[in-house]
Design a protein around this motif. Structure first.
Motif, short mmCIF file in Angstrom:
data_model
loop_
_atom_site.label_atom_id
_atom_site.label_comp_id
_atom_site.label_asym_id
_atom_site.label_seq_id
_atom_site.Cartn_x
_atom_site.Cartn_y
_atom_site.Cartn_z
N GLY A 214 -69.54 20.97 63.10
CA GLY A 214 -70.10 21.75 64.19
C GLY A 214 -69.23 21.78 65.43
O GLY A 214 -69.45 22.58 66.33
N VAL A 215 -68.23 20.89 65.50
CA VAL A 215 -67.31 20.89 66.64
C VAL A 215 -66.17 21.86 66.32
O VAL A 215 -65.58 21.80 65.24
N LEU A 216 -65.91 22.77 67.24
CA LEU A 216 -64.85 23.75 67.03
C LEU A 216 -63.50 23.04 66.88
O LEU A 216 -63.22 22.06 67.57
N ASP A 217 -62.67 23.57 65.98
CA ASP A 217 -61.37 22.98 65.70
C ASP A 217 -60.29 24.06 65.82
O ASP A 217 -59.85 24.63 64.82
N PRO A 218 -59.85 24.37 67.04
CA PRO A 218 -58.86 25.44 67.20
C PRO A 218 -57.53 25.15 66.52
O PRO A 218 -56.88 26.06 66.01
N GLN A 219 -57.12 23.89 66.48
CA GLN A 219 -55.87 23.56 65.81
C GLN A 219 -56.00 23.78 64.30
O GLN A 219 -55.09 24.30 63.66
N GLY A 220 -57.13 23.42 63.74
CA GLY A 220 -57.37 23.68 62.32
C GLY A 220 -57.35 25.17 62.01
O GLY A 220 -56.79 25.60 61.00
N ARG B 283 -59.47 21.57 58.62
CA ARG B 283 -59.93 20.72 59.71
C ARG B 283 -58.82 19.72 59.99
O ARG B 283 -58.33 19.06 59.08
N GLN B 284 -58.42 19.61 61.23
CA GLN B 284 -57.34 18.73 61.64
C GLN B 284 -57.90 17.38 62.02
O GLN B 284 -59.02 17.28 62.51
N GLY B 285 -57.14 16.33 61.79
CA GLY B 285 -57.56 14.98 62.15
C GLY B 285 -56.35 14.13 62.49
O GLY B 285 -55.25 14.65 62.66
N LYS B 286 -56.56 12.83 62.57
CA LYS B 286 -55.46 11.91 62.84
C LYS B 286 -55.68 10.62 62.06
O LYS B 286 -56.80 10.26 61.73
N VAL B 287 -54.57 9.94 61.78
CA VAL B 287 -54.59 8.71 61.00
C VAL B 287 -53.85 7.63 61.77
O VAL B 287 -52.77 7.88 62.33
N PHE B 288 -54.43 6.43 61.81
CA PHE B 288 -53.81 5.27 62.43
C PHE B 288 -53.66 4.19 61.37
O PHE B 288 -54.64 3.84 60.71
N ASP B 289 -52.45 3.66 61.18
CA ASP B 289 -52.22 2.51 60.31
C ASP B 289 -52.05 1.29 61.20
O ASP B 289 -51.20 1.28 62.09
N LEU B 290 -52.88 0.28 60.97
CA LEU B 290 -52.89 -0.92 61.80
C LEU B 290 -52.57 -2.15 60.97
O LEU B 290 -52.93 -2.23 59.80
N GLU B 291 -51.91 -3.12 61.61
CA GLU B 291 -51.69 -4.44 61.01
C GLU B 291 -52.25 -5.46 61.99
O GLU B 291 -51.86 -5.49 63.15
N LEU B 292 -53.16 -6.29 61.52
CA LEU B 292 -53.76 -7.33 62.36
C LEU B 292 -53.32 -8.70 61.87
O LEU B 292 -53.31 -8.96 60.67
N ASP B 293 -52.96 -9.56 62.80
CA ASP B 293 -52.53 -10.92 62.47
C ASP B 293 -53.74 -11.82 62.25
O ASP B 293 -54.05 -12.69 63.07
N THR B 294 -54.41 -11.58 61.15
CA THR B 294 -55.56 -12.40 60.76
C THR B 294 -55.71 -12.31 59.25
O THR B 294 -55.26 -11.35 58.63
N ALA B 295 -56.34 -13.31 58.67
CA ALA B 295 -56.65 -13.27 57.24
C ALA B 295 -58.14 -13.04 57.02
O ALA B 295 -58.59 -12.90 55.89
#
Length: 80
Positions: free
Chosen positions: A13-19, A38-50
């Protein structure tokens, strides 16, 4: 170390002009039959925890505070 991928997309329902622009460009390049983009974004994270549970809590907090605008965006966290 925990690795995670966060995918952020606009809510339905949110307009996506870039898409829409990408959709038009694909058609102009001869890629017919693309019904919607539909356009989106991706983040790859590394956390220093087990600790996987703690990592998920922290990543969700990151999304709520910075990575996603939860008014108009959804996010999905995947531990990889």
């Amino acid at each position: 170390m925990i690795k995670a991928r966060v995918t952020v997309t606009l809510k339905n329902g949110v307009l996506d002009p870039q898409g829409k622009a990408i959709e038009g460009a694909l058609d102009a390049l001869g890629f017919n039959g693309v019904g919607s983009v539909r356009q989106g974004k991706v983040f790859d994270l590394e956390l220093d925890t087990a600790d996987k549970a703690q990592a998920e809590i922290e990543i969700n907090a990151m999304c709520e505070k910075l990575l996603a605008n939860t008014v108009i965006e959804n996010y999905q966290v995947e531990i990889i």
